[in-house]
Design a protein around this motif. Structure first.
Motif, PDB file in Angstrom:
ATOM      1  N   VAL A 196       0.826  -1.221   0.000  1.00  0.00           N
ATOM      2  CA  VAL A 196       0.000   0.000   0.000  1.00  0.00           C
ATOM      3  C   VAL A 196       0.856   1.266   0.000  1.00  0.00           C
ATOM      4  O   VAL A 196       0.407   2.333   0.400  1.00  0.00           O
ATOM      5  CB  VAL A 196      -1.019   0.006   1.164  1.00  0.00           C
ATOM      6  CG1 VAL A 196      -2.050  -1.096   0.985  1.00  0.00           C
ATOM      7  CG2 VAL A 196      -0.324  -0.120   2.515  1.00  0.00           C
ATOM      8  N   GLY A 197       2.098   1.127  -0.439  1.00  0.00           N
ATOM      9  CA  GLY A 197       2.940   2.299  -0.627  1.00  0.00           C
ATOM     10  C   GLY A 197       3.781   2.728   0.556  1.00  0.00           C
ATOM     11  O   GLY A 197       4.282   3.848   0.583  1.00  0.00           O
ATOM     12  N   PHE A 198       3.956   1.858   1.554  1.00  0.00           N
ATOM     13  CA  PHE A 198       4.795   2.177   2.706  1.00  0.00           C
ATOM     14  C   PHE A 198       5.912   1.146   2.832  1.00  0.00           C
ATOM     15  O   PHE A 198       5.999   0.415   3.810  1.00  0.00           O
ATOM     16  CB  PHE A 198       3.964   2.238   3.988  1.00  0.00           C
ATOM     17  CG  PHE A 198       3.004   3.382   4.029  1.00  0.00           C
ATOM     18  CD1 PHE A 198       3.450   4.664   4.290  1.00  0.00           C
ATOM     19  CD2 PHE A 198       1.652   3.185   3.765  1.00  0.00           C
ATOM     20  CE1 PHE A 198       2.568   5.735   4.310  1.00  0.00           C
ATOM     21  CE2 PHE A 198       0.767   4.243   3.780  1.00  0.00           C
ATOM     22  CZ  PHE A 198       1.225   5.523   4.057  1.00  0.00           C
ATOM     23  N   GLY A 199       6.787   1.103   1.844  1.00  0.00           N
ATOM     24  CA  GLY A 199       7.846   0.117   1.805  1.00  0.00           C
ATOM     25  C   GLY A 199       9.123   0.529   2.527  1.00  0.00           C
ATOM     26  O   GLY A 199      10.087  -0.215   2.548  1.00  0.00           O
ATOM     27  N   PHE A 200       9.125   1.708   3.118  1.00  0.00           N
ATOM     28  CA  PHE A 200      10.316   2.229   3.805  1.00  0.00           C
ATOM     29  C   PHE A 200       9.982   2.344   5.278  1.00  0.00           C
ATOM     30  O   PHE A 200       8.991   2.992   5.646  1.00  0.00           O
ATOM     31  CB  PHE A 200      10.673   3.605   3.228  1.00  0.00           C
ATOM     32  CG  PHE A 200      11.996   4.143   3.657  1.00  0.00           C
ATOM     33  CD1 PHE A 200      13.170   3.721   3.049  1.00  0.00           C
ATOM     34  CD2 PHE A 200      12.075   5.089   4.663  1.00  0.00           C
ATOM     35  CE1 PHE A 200      14.401   4.234   3.431  1.00  0.00           C
ATOM     36  CE2 PHE A 200      13.306   5.609   5.054  1.00  0.00           C
ATOM     37  CZ  PHE A 200      14.468   5.177   4.436  1.00  0.00           C
TER      38      PHE A 200
END
Length: 154
Positions: free
Chosen positions: A59-63
């Motif tokens: 969902v776009g929070f890979g960091f």
């Protein structure tokens, strides 16, 4: 809290969408007894809620970053607590004994997004004397269920 309550908790942590009928069968209780126990666990605050476990990278929070915050003085604790509770990218935070004062888990889309969050929000939190961040390389043990059913290792 007895053995049945612990079994119920273990099963609900494993599958929060289990039906009362399935849960009652697994712990060998009547449906009404099982429902009553779950409601009692909810009312007493043992069960604080239910949620889906979402893969951050999907969902776009890979960091992910673990940050350690040290405050300038103790009279800002409540203000700091309230401020970090308002930052959606802070997904977990604990106040610690000694220094540092806080361990904070933060998610972002990427390094640039984290840098913007750090510059515009995190570095401006009330009472922050120091904020040290480290990038998470790999999640070795994902957040998991509490071991509520006692195990014997000896």
């Amino acid at each position: 809290m007895d053995r049945l309550d612990r079994e119920i908790l273990a099963l609900l942590q494993e599958d929060g969408r289990i039906t009362f009928t399935q849960l009652a069968e697994k712990v060998r209780l009547s449906l009404s007894s099982c429902q009553r126990r779950v409601r009692d666990l909810e009312a007493s605050g043992v069960i604080r809620g239910y949620r889906a476990v979402v893969d951050g990278a999907s969902v776009g929070f890979g960091f992910e970053v673990v940050a350690f915050a040290t405050l300038s003085r103790p009279d800002v604790l409540e203000e700091f607590d309230a401020a970090i509770a308002e930052v959606p990218e802070i997904v977990e935070a604990q106040r610690l004994f000694g220094e540092p004062d806080y361990l904070i888990r933060i998610v972002a889309a990427d390094r640039d997004a984290y840098q913007r969050l750090y510059d515009k929000v995190l570095s401006r939190l009330p009472g922050v004397r120091g904020l040290n961040s480290t990038i998470v390389m790999k999640q070795v043990v994902a957040p998991r269920a509490l071991p509520v059913v006692r195990h014997s290792f000896g």
